[in-house]
Design a protein around this motif. Structure first.
Motif, PDB file in Angstrom:
ATOM      1  N   ASN A   1       0.836  -1.196   0.000  1.00  0.00           N
ATOM      2  CA  ASN A   1       0.000   0.000   0.000  1.00  0.00           C
ATOM      3  C   ASN A   1       0.884   1.264   0.000  1.00  0.00           C
ATOM      4  O   ASN A   1       2.024   1.238   0.471  1.00  0.00           O
ATOM      5  CB  ASN A   1      -0.896   0.001   1.241  1.00  0.00           C
ATOM      6  CG  ASN A   1      -1.879  -1.179   1.243  1.00  0.00           C
ATOM      7  OD1 ASN A   1      -2.452  -1.503   0.181  1.00  0.00           O
ATOM      8  ND2 ASN A   1      -2.040  -1.806   2.402  1.00  0.00           N
ATOM      9  N   PRO A   2       0.372   2.367  -0.479  1.00  0.00           N
ATOM     10  CA  PRO A   2       1.177   3.633  -0.466  1.00  0.00           C
ATOM     11  C   PRO A   2       1.625   3.976   0.968  1.00  0.00           C
ATOM     12  O   PRO A   2       0.822   3.836   1.910  1.00  0.00           O
ATOM     13  CB  PRO A   2       0.210   4.677  -1.021  1.00  0.00           C
ATOM     14  CG  PRO A   2      -0.746   3.894  -1.858  1.00  0.00           C
ATOM     15  CD  PRO A   2      -0.935   2.571  -1.172  1.00  0.00           C
ATOM     16  N   THR A   3       2.919   4.390   1.081  1.00  0.00           N
ATOM     17  CA  THR A   3       3.487   4.654   2.414  1.00  0.00           C
ATOM     18  C   THR A   3       4.183   6.021   2.428  1.00  0.00           C
ATOM     19  O   THR A   3       4.968   6.334   1.536  1.00  0.00           O
ATOM     20  CB  THR A   3       4.499   3.571   2.796  1.00  0.00           C
ATOM     21  OG1 THR A   3       3.856   2.279   2.748  1.00  0.00           O
ATOM     22  CG2 THR A   3       5.076   3.840   4.176  1.00  0.00           C
ATOM     23  N   ASP A   4       3.873   6.840   3.420  1.00  0.00           N
ATOM     24  CA  ASP A   4       4.575   8.132   3.587  1.00  0.00           C
ATOM     25  C   ASP A   4       5.789   7.920   4.487  1.00  0.00           C
ATOM     26  O   ASP A   4       5.654   7.378   5.598  1.00  0.00           O
ATOM     27  CB  ASP A   4       3.649   9.167   4.239  1.00  0.00           C
ATOM     28  CG  ASP A   4       2.508   9.580   3.301  1.00  0.00           C
ATOM     29  OD1 ASP A   4       2.762   9.569   2.088  1.00  0.00           O
ATOM     30  OD2 ASP A   4       1.449   9.951   3.825  1.00  0.00           O
ATOM     31  N   ILE A   5       6.943   8.412   3.972  1.00  0.00           N
ATOM     32  CA  ILE A   5       8.189   8.331   4.767  1.00  0.00           C
ATOM     33  C   ILE A   5       8.406   9.712   5.365  1.00  0.00           C
ATOM     34  O   ILE A   5       8.711  10.685   4.669  1.00  0.00           O
ATOM     35  CB  ILE A   5       9.376   7.919   3.899  1.00  0.00           C
ATOM     36  CG1 ILE A   5       9.078   6.629   3.125  1.00  0.00           C
ATOM     37  CG2 ILE A   5      10.625   7.783   4.760  1.00  0.00           C
ATOM     38  CD1 ILE A   5       8.741   5.460   4.000  1.00  0.00           C
ATOM     39  N   THR A   6       8.303   9.865   6.663  1.00  0.00           N
ATOM     40  CA  THR A   6       8.407  11.175   7.323  1.00  0.00           C
ATOM     41  C   THR A   6       9.587  11.271   8.272  1.00  0.00           C
ATOM     42  O   THR A   6       9.938  12.359   8.747  1.00  0.00           O
ATOM     43  CB  THR A   6       7.125  11.456   8.107  1.00  0.00           C
ATOM     44  OG1 THR A   6       6.926  10.421   9.069  1.00  0.00           O
ATOM     45  CG2 THR A   6       5.923  11.538   7.183  1.00  0.00           C
ATOM     46  N   ASP A   7      10.173  10.206   8.566  1.00  0.00           N
ATOM     47  CA  ASP A   7      11.324  10.224   9.473  1.00  0.00           C
ATOM     48  C   ASP A   7      12.601  10.001   8.695  1.00  0.00           C
ATOM     49  O   ASP A   7      12.635   9.237   7.700  1.00  0.00           O
ATOM     50  CB  ASP A   7      11.183   9.127  10.528  1.00  0.00           C
ATOM     51  CG  ASP A   7       9.979   9.360  11.433  1.00  0.00           C
ATOM     52  OD1 ASP A   7       9.696  10.561  11.694  1.00  0.00           O
ATOM     53  OD2 ASP A   7       9.394   8.373  11.871  1.00  0.00           O
ATOM     54  N   ASP A   8      13.625  10.719   9.152  1.00  0.00           N
ATOM     55  CA  ASP A   8      14.930  10.528   8.521  1.00  0.00           C
ATOM     56  C   ASP A   8      15.447   9.144   8.874  1.00  0.00           C
ATOM     57  O   ASP A   8      15.253   8.638  10.000  1.00  0.00           O
ATOM     58  CB  ASP A   8      15.935  11.573   9.006  1.00  0.00           C
ATOM     59  CG  ASP A   8      15.633  12.966   8.454  1.00  0.00           C
ATOM     60  OD1 ASP A   8      14.818  13.073   7.534  1.00  0.00           O
ATOM     61  OD2 ASP A   8      16.264  13.967   8.955  1.00  0.00           O
ATOM     62  N   GLY A   9      16.085   8.612   7.916  1.00  0.00           N
ATOM     63  CA  GLY A   9      16.671   7.304   8.145  1.00  0.00           C
ATOM     64  C   GLY A   9      16.570   6.461   6.896  1.00  0.00           C
ATOM     65  O   GLY A   9      16.223   6.929   5.798  1.00  0.00           O
ATOM     66  N   ILE A  10      16.764   5.122   7.057  1.00  0.00           N
ATOM     67  CA  ILE A  10      16.687   4.194   5.936  1.00  0.00           C
ATOM     68  C   ILE A  10      15.477   3.277   6.200  1.00  0.00           C
ATOM     69  O   ILE A  10      15.412   2.621   7.245  1.00  0.00           O
ATOM     70  CB  ILE A  10      17.965   3.361   5.808  1.00  0.00           C
ATOM     71  CG1 ILE A  10      19.175   4.288   5.570  1.00  0.00           C
ATOM     72  CG2 ILE A  10      17.848   2.338   4.688  1.00  0.00           C
ATOM     73  CD1 ILE A  10      20.498   3.551   5.586  1.00  0.00           C
ATOM     74  N   ALA A  11      14.572   3.319   5.264  1.00  0.00           N
ATOM     75  CA  ALA A  11      13.353   2.494   5.412  1.00  0.00           C
ATOM     76  C   ALA A  11      13.324   1.424   4.319  1.00  0.00           C
ATOM     77  O   ALA A  11      13.625   1.718   3.157  1.00  0.00           O
ATOM     78  CB  ALA A  11      12.120   3.380   5.306  1.00  0.00           C
ATOM     79  N   HIS A  12      12.993   0.196   4.763  1.00  0.00           N
ATOM     80  CA  HIS A  12      12.876  -0.917   3.801  1.00  0.00           C
ATOM     81  C   HIS A  12      11.387  -1.253   3.684  1.00  0.00           C
ATOM     82  O   HIS A  12      10.742  -1.655   4.652  1.00  0.00           O
ATOM     83  CB  HIS A  12      13.646  -2.139   4.284  1.00  0.00           C
ATOM     84  CG  HIS A  12      15.132  -1.868   4.453  1.00  0.00           C
ATOM     85  ND1 HIS A  12      16.001  -1.769   3.404  1.00  0.00           N
ATOM     86  CD2 HIS A  12      15.881  -1.675   5.574  1.00  0.00           C
ATOM     87  CE1 HIS A  12      17.210  -1.531   3.858  1.00  0.00           C
ATOM     88  NE2 HIS A  12      17.147  -1.457   5.220  1.00  0.00           N
ATOM     89  N   ILE A  13      10.786  -1.106   2.560  1.00  0.00           N
ATOM     90  CA  ILE A  13       9.361  -1.370   2.305  1.00  0.00           C
ATOM     91  C   ILE A  13       9.279  -2.681   1.511  1.00  0.00           C
ATOM     92  O   ILE A  13       9.811  -2.760   0.396  1.00  0.00           O
ATOM     93  CB  ILE A  13       8.698  -0.228   1.528  1.00  0.00           C
ATOM     94  CG1 ILE A  13       8.955   1.130   2.250  1.00  0.00           C
ATOM     95  CG2 ILE A  13       7.216  -0.482   1.387  1.00  0.00           C
ATOM     96  CD1 ILE A  13       8.401   1.172   3.632  1.00  0.00           C
TER      97      ILE A  13
END
Length: 447
Positions: free
Chosen positions: A10-22
């Motif tokens: 599903n669509p995901t908003d990235i709002t925090d700094d860092g590295i995100a794995h979706i």
């Protein structure tokens, strides 16, 4: 057939700094398949601050070379971008050129492209201020003043500006002395200082001068030679520059004087007058009127002396003759005699005059009178007649008892001369003949 999707799909908003794995997984009757996306987020700019190696003073100025140093941090998950300006933090320049205000900009850059800046304004003044001491009057060529002198300070600085000048800014020097040091210090806003020392030589006291005349005058205040006037000069502080040289006074005169001047190196002067110099180099003038030179007088003839001594400059101190003027000269015995007059003036000049005269016996006087008759230009008969009277008088003169006959012959001689004047004997010769005959009769006490 229905497909089953995981949340990651599903669509995901990235709002925090860092590295995100979706991760996205899809399932169906035919099977399952997954896909993972890695997202790196750094939206926060780094931090940057500045400092200088060699801190500025309270006025914000430096007076030595310095380095501007930037410190960066908080780069976030992306980290520092070392390929950016200043290796991601900088630049950190060295400042060695003077400036009244130069902006140095530092930049911090992270790998996400975020930046932060800091600006430092640098003021650098390495040149000391100028400090000039200005005297109210300049010294003379010898470096001296002879009046109070004021020293004023002038300060300036072309870059940071003058922060302080010597106080008081004007000072008056009234104390005498050599090599007096007056020191002033000026400071600019950058902290550079200049120290200047002024040297003041001040002598307000005139020199001393003492005069002397040589040789010294005698007790009467007179000299009879040239007089040399010398001066001695001294000055205890700046020293003597000029002193009047010795001067010889050779002119005669009373009340002469010589002025001497002393000048010290500061220009002070003093004078001294050596006065009351009286010079008389001329001896007195002595004139002997009677007895005249080579004069002849009869034995026991009363002859008053007549002489004078004068001195027109210093005046006479003393004058003495064999006898005083008006007194009778010596005719008490026959022969050659001397008459002398000595005169000394107040300057010590001396004159001595001597006259020689002869005292004749009546017989010698008759012989001299006969010589005058022989030389007389007149009638030969008259000359023989007059000679006869003289020869007869001479004859009786040598016989003591008949001296009166000699007197009678001389009176006859005078009578004849009177009768023959002026016809045969001129008046001048007659007067001389009669005077001689009368002198002989007086010597013989005929009357």
């Amino acid at each position: 057939e229905l497909i089953d999707l995981s949340d990651g799909c599903n669509p995901t908003d990235i709002t925090d700094d860092g590295i995100a794995h979706i991760n996205c997984t899809a399932e169906s009757a035919g099977g399952e398949n997954s896909s993972m996306v890695t997202i790196k987020r750094d939206a926060t700019p780094p931090t940057i601050s500045s400092s200088t190696i060699g801190p500025a003073n309270a006025a914000g100025w430096h007076n030595t070379d310095l380095i501007v140093n930037f410190t960066c941090g908080d780069y976030g998950p992306s980290g520092k971008d070392s390929s950016a300006v200043g290796d991601g933090c900088g630049p950190n320049p060295a400042i060695n050129s003077e400036t009244a205000g130069k902006d140095i900009v530092g930049i911090a850059t992270d790998m996400a492209g975020n930046t932060a800046t800091d600006t430092v304004t640098v003021k650098l003044d390495k040149t000391p201020p100028t400090l000039t001491g200005i005297l109210s009057t300049p010294p003379n060529l010898a470096g001296w003043h002879n009046t109070d002198v004021s020293l004023s300070w002038s300060c300036s600085d072309a870059l940071s500006g003058a922060a302080s000048c010597p106080q008081p800014q004007q000072r008056t020097i009234t104390t005498e002395g050599a090599d007096q040091e007056i020191t002033g210090v000026a400071e600019d806003r950058a902290g550079n200082t200049t120290e200047t020392t002024g040297i003041i030589n001040l002598d307000k006291t005139p020199p001393t001068i003492v005069g002397n005349a040589s040789p010294s005058a005698n007790a009467a205040g007179w000299n009879n030679t040239d007089v040399t006037v010398s001066f001695t000069c001294s000055d205890a502080l700046s020293g003597i520059d000029t002193c009047t040289q010795p001067t010889a006074l050779s002119n005669q005169g009373a009340g002469q004087s010589k002025i001497g001047t002393a000048i010290d190196k500061a220009g002070n002067n003093a004078s001294n007058t050596v006065s009351d110099i009286n010079i008389d180099k001329t001896p007195p003038v002595v004139t002997i009127i009677i007895p005249g030179g080579e004069a002849e007088f009869l034995l026991n003839q009363v002859v008053p002396a007549e002489w004078e001594a004068i001195d027109e400059l210093s005046g006479l101190d003393s004058s003495t003759g064999t006898v005083s003027t008006g007194q009778t000269i010596d005719t008490s015995n026959a022969g050659e005699k001397s008459f002398e007059v000595n005169a000394i003036d107040l300057a010590g000049n001396e004159t001595a005059v001597s006259r020689t005269y002869t005292v004749l016996t009546p017989a010698e006087a008759i012989v001299d009178l006969q010589d005058d008759i022989d030389a007389l230009e007149t009638n030969a008969f008259i000359k023989r007649y007059l000679s006869g009277r003289l020869l007869t008088a001479l004859f009786f003169l040598n016989r003591d008892r008949f001296q009166w006959m000699a007197c009678w012959q001389l009176d006859w001689f005078i009578s004849i001369v009177n009768r023959q004047t002026p016809r045969y004997i001129d008046t001048q010769n007659a007067a001389s003949l009669i005077a001689q005959a009368e002198a002989i009769t007086a010597s013989l006490n005929c009357r």
